[in-house]
Design an enzyme around this catalytic site. Structure first.
Site, mmCIF file in Angstrom:
data_model
loop_
_atom_site.group_PDB
_atom_site.id
_atom_site.type_symbol
_atom_site.label_atom_id
_atom_site.label_comp_id
_atom_site.label_asym_id
_atom_site.label_seq_id
_atom_site.Cartn_x
_atom_site.Cartn_y
_atom_site.Cartn_z
ATOM 1 N N LYS A 101 19.018 -81.093 -38.351
ATOM 2 C CA LYS A 101 17.421 -82.071 -38.824
ATOM 3 C C LYS A 101 18.338 -83.458 -38.784
ATOM 4 C CE LYS A 101 17.207 -81.907 -43.845
ATOM 5 N NZ LYS A 101 17.838 -82.983 -43.945
ATOM 6 N N THR A 102 19.556 -83.718 -39.502
ATOM 7 C CA THR A 102 20.095 -85.063 -39.660
ATOM 8 C C THR A 102 20.315 -85.700 -38.170
ATOM 9 O OG1 THR A 102 20.889 -84.466 -41.835
ATOM 10 C CG2 THR A 102 21.920 -86.609 -40.676
ATOM 11 N N ARG A 128 23.080 -70.792 -47.488
ATOM 12 C CA ARG A 128 24.144 -71.695 -47.904
ATOM 13 C C ARG A 128 25.509 -71.138 -47.272
ATOM 14 N NH1 ARG A 128 21.795 -75.564 -47.711
ATOM 15 N NH2 ARG A 128 20.055 -73.821 -46.925
ATOM 16 N N GLN A 140 11.997 -74.238 -47.518
ATOM 17 C CA GLN A 140 13.010 -74.828 -48.500
ATOM 18 C C GLN A 140 12.169 -75.861 -49.452
ATOM 19 O OE1 GLN A 140 17.006 -75.767 -47.264
ATOM 20 N NE2 GLN A 140 16.094 -75.809 -45.039
ATOM 21 N N ASP A 178 12.500 -88.063 -43.842
ATOM 22 C CA ASP A 178 13.305 -86.835 -43.989
ATOM 23 C C ASP A 178 12.957 -85.857 -45.315
ATOM 24 O OD1 ASP A 178 15.637 -85.001 -43.872
ATOM 25 O OD2 ASP A 178 17.034 -86.354 -44.663
ATOM 26 N N GLU A 179 13.206 -84.655 -45.408
ATOM 27 C CA GLU A 179 12.601 -83.634 -46.311
ATOM 28 C C GLU A 179 11.237 -83.966 -46.621
ATOM 29 O OE1 GLU A 179 14.860 -81.597 -47.043
ATOM 30 O OE2 GLU A 179 16.910 -82.365 -47.142
#
Length: 734
Positions: free
Chosen positions: A32-33, A610, A247, A216-217
């Site tokens: 995503k970044t 993770r 998330q 973002d987020e």
């Protein structure tokens, strides 16, 4: 076109979207970044937008710096015109530019949380507000929470005198901040929102300027943040939101996952692009995560996949106790290390901070270096240091550092000036602060009397003339067992009551501190068991030594210990998810909150994703809680994972069912005969009302075992359902 090299089809589609609002559902490890930064670079390099026309919002300064670094490497031109930052940072920038219109001085200062609390205390003292009836921290939470809902004092509904008084303090606090030219964090966003709302020319200026707004987020935005974005976006600007509803794990901070659904409706979003290709984990890990999260309701829906092979199955381990769970983990880490896996590539995750104590003890004993990410080691935590200071002062009244730490914590009206006077008196008379406090009278002498009473309260039976008290110098009687001494001090010092009485936004933090204090009792129990020494002096020395050992430096190869919340955004070669027991993960509090179990499942989803290569899932049959053995069922989340993806390490697990029968709720017809037989043998029966010194009133709902293995399941009115070993539980029949 070089900018687009290496993007998969969905990433390329997101990056090259035309000028329109969009929602990018970016799964864990899906890049995503990269999509966000490449989208900005694409807009600038193709001439669709200048840096001046782009606003990018992140949730951390670290994320903002990372985006700027990547953009500088991708673009041959300066990015100075870009507005990239956190909500607070961008609002501060806007208010600095329009301080007059915002009714602020040009040099307005920002109060951090500590400064804000001090300002509230000062104000309450001036207003003669009772700080016991209205605890300052609770007042702080009330003010900040109201602002985050977009409410000023006059807009808060107050139907009773208690709330009306809080509103009065809120209003006067705002007036005080205005007079002094300061703003707190929640004020930054609210003042910026109000500026845009009431000033059409400024609002239109920024709407014309920021034609592209990237967030973002997005799943972590709260209602006021979304309203601020809507004001800037208006109808003609493109809102490019990147997030993952699976998330969304920060509801306790005010995050509203429903903002994603509102975005689709408010902006008539036609493009929901799903980034489902994962570049982090093996297929087995992703398949387990997909199976788990599919049980949640109201998802926008996506399915992670990878081009890599299936990889290793998820390893599941059932330990008899939490100590043996920690020992198993240490053994596996040592094996991984021998295989060439760096310690820094291994993470130990837990639902509650209090769980770290047993893990830390096992790591210290094994000589493995570690660091606690996003938190402090167990014996370094504020509430633990407070408790240890009380114990140190009971042991040694000459310990001035211990006295200074706790003489006014919890607050007992002994202010900074009073402490200065004690220090001056001690210096003048060449004596300790303890002696100065004893002679001072008033609240200082009352503190000394309280410590003396606590010391006396830990004495048990008179000793024969040749005996000497253990743990208390000069005592004339034996002391209580070490765990009971600590339990007594936690109660009598007021620490337990202090954290138990926290409300509002600090309530969750206070609950964690209470768990840590209760874990201190468990630490004492384990210390006595391992060292066959129940002296307070020895335990305090142990705590100091364990706190000081294996302090990993920035360059050291060290394990990572952290809560699952702190792990979001990180990745590791190997991950251990520990304490997978019902009531712990998922947490028992989730049962009392609408949508609570769904959020816990999202938290488990974050934990699973993770791991890159290896994932361990561990749980214990018996865990020490409040100094007593408590039995639990395996987490329901383990049941939701496909059997074919799991490798059970523990040989005792029946192959036909991944869960041992003792961890499953018994069928009524099976249980009836066993319960009747048990009741006859033990004197307890199902349906019997009982009282526990820690958990309060409850009713027995289940019984099993005999002798040292006898245990009961009790449904407590305020603490939920718990298994207790009768050998240790201090149950009283009602």
């Amino acid at each position: 076109m070089n900018i687009l090299n290496g993007l998969n089809p969905e990433q390329r589609q997101a990056v090259t979207l035309p000028h329109q609002s969009a929602l990018i559902l970016a799964g864990a490890g899906s890049g995503k970044t990269r999509v966000l930064t490449t989208r900005i670079a694409w807009l600038i390099s193709t001439g669709q937008a200048s840096p001046h026309a782009i606003l990018a919002v992140t949730f951390t300064n670290k994320a903002a710096k990372e985006m700027l670094t990547r953009l500088s490497a991708m673009l041959p031109i300066s990015t100075r015109g870009l507005w990239i930052g956190t909500f607070h940072g961008l609002c501060n920038r806007m208010l600095r530019a329009h301080h007059r219109e915002a009714n602020l001085p040009q040099t307005f200062q920002i109060l951090d949380s500590g400064d804000q609390l001090s300002a509230i205390k000062r104000l309450m003292k001036a207003m003669n507000v009772d700080d016991e009836k209205y605890p300052p921290r609770e007042m702080q939470n009330f003010i900040s929470g109201s602002k985050e809902q977009g409410l000023r004092a006059h807009e808060v509904e107050a139907y009773d005198p208690y709330t009306r008084r809080k509103v009065e303090v809120f209003a006067e606090y705002d007036a005080q901040c205005q007079r002094e030219g300061v703003v707190d964090f929640s004020e930054l966003l609210l003042r910026s929102y109000e500026l845009l709302s009431r000033n059409a020319s400024i609002r239109e200026h920024y709407q014309e300027r920021f034609r592209h707004i990237l967030v973002d987020e997005f799943q972590d935005t709260n209602p006021l943040q979304y309203r601020w974005l809507k004001l800037l976006a208006a109808k003609h600007n493109a809102l490019f939101a990147v997030g993952d509803d699976d998330q969304s794990i920060y509801a306790f901070r005010g995050a509203n996952v429903g903002n994603m659904q509102e975005l689709l409706r408010d902006f008539h979003v036609e493009n929901v692009i799903k980034l489902e290709q994962n570049y982090r984990s093996h297929a087995n890990i992703l398949d387990a995560a997909n199976a788990l999260i599919s049980r949640n309701r109201n998802r926008l829906g996506k399915n992670l996949w990878t081009s890599e092979s299936g990889g290793e199955p998820l390893r599941v381990y059932e330990a008899p106790t939490d100590v043996e769970e920690a020992n198993f983990i240490v053994g596996e880490i040592q094996h991984l290390k021998s295989e060439g896996v760096y310690l820094r590539e291994i993470a130990l995750l837990y639902r509650s901070n209090a769980q770290s104590r047993v893990l830390e003890h096992a790591l210290v004993s094994a000589g493995l270096s570690y660091r606690v990410y996003g938190g402090l080691r167990f014996f370094e935590r504020q509430e633990i240091k407070h408790a240890l200071a009380y114990l140190r002062l009971m042991e040694n009244t000459d310990d001035d550092n211990a006295l200074l730490r706790i003489i006014n914590f919890p607050t007992r009206g002994i202010g900074a000036r009073s402490i200065e006077q004690l220090q001056e008196a001690a210096k003048m008379n060449s004596t300790t602060l303890w002696d100065a406090a004893a002679r001072a009278g008033g609240k200082a002498s009352a503190f000394v009397a309280m410590i003396e009473a606590m010391r006396s309260g830990t004495r048990e039976l008179p000793l024969h003339p040749q005996g000497a008290g253990r743990g208390v110098p000069g005592a004339t009687g034996s002391t209580l067992p070490l765990p009971e001494i600590i339990d007594h001090v936690l109660e009598q010092s007021g620490l337990i009551a202090h954290y138990r009485n926290e409300t509002g936004a600090k309530k969750r933090e206070a609950e964690e501190r209470l768990e840590n204090l209760n874990e201190l009792v468990n630490a004492a129990t384990l210390f006595v068991h391992e060292n066959e020494d129940d002296s307070l002096t020895a335990f305090l020395a142990h705590a100091s030594l364990e706190a000081g050992e294996h302090q990993a430096g920035d360059q050291d190869d060290a394990l990572h210990l952290m809560t699952v919340h702190a792990a979001k955004g990180l990745e590791f070669h190997t991950v251990f998810i520990t304490g997978l027991e019902e009531g712990l993960f998922p947490h028992q509090n989730s049962q009392n909150v609408d949508g609570g179990l769904d959020e816990e499942r999202r938290l488990m989803y974050v934990a699973i994703t993770r791991a890159r290569r290896r994932l361990y899932l561990t749980f214990a049959q018996r865990r020490m809680l409040h100094g007593q053995a408590s039995y639990s069922m395996a987490s329901s989340f383990l049941r939701e994972l496909p059997d074919n993806l799991l490798h059970w390490i523990t040989p005792a697990i029946p192959q036909r069912d991944a869960f041992p029968q003792r961890f499953l709720p018994p069928r009524d017809e099976q249980f009836a005969g066993a319960a009747q037989s048990y009741a006859t043998a033990s004197g307890w029966r199902s349906g019997q009302a009982v009282v526990h010194p820690k958990f309060g009133e409850g009713m027995i709902v289940n019984l099993e075992g005999s002798g040292a293995d006898a245990r009961v399941q009790v449904n407590f009115r305020n603490s939920g359902v718990k298994w207790l070993a009768l050998e240790y539980a201090k149950l009283t029949a009602v």
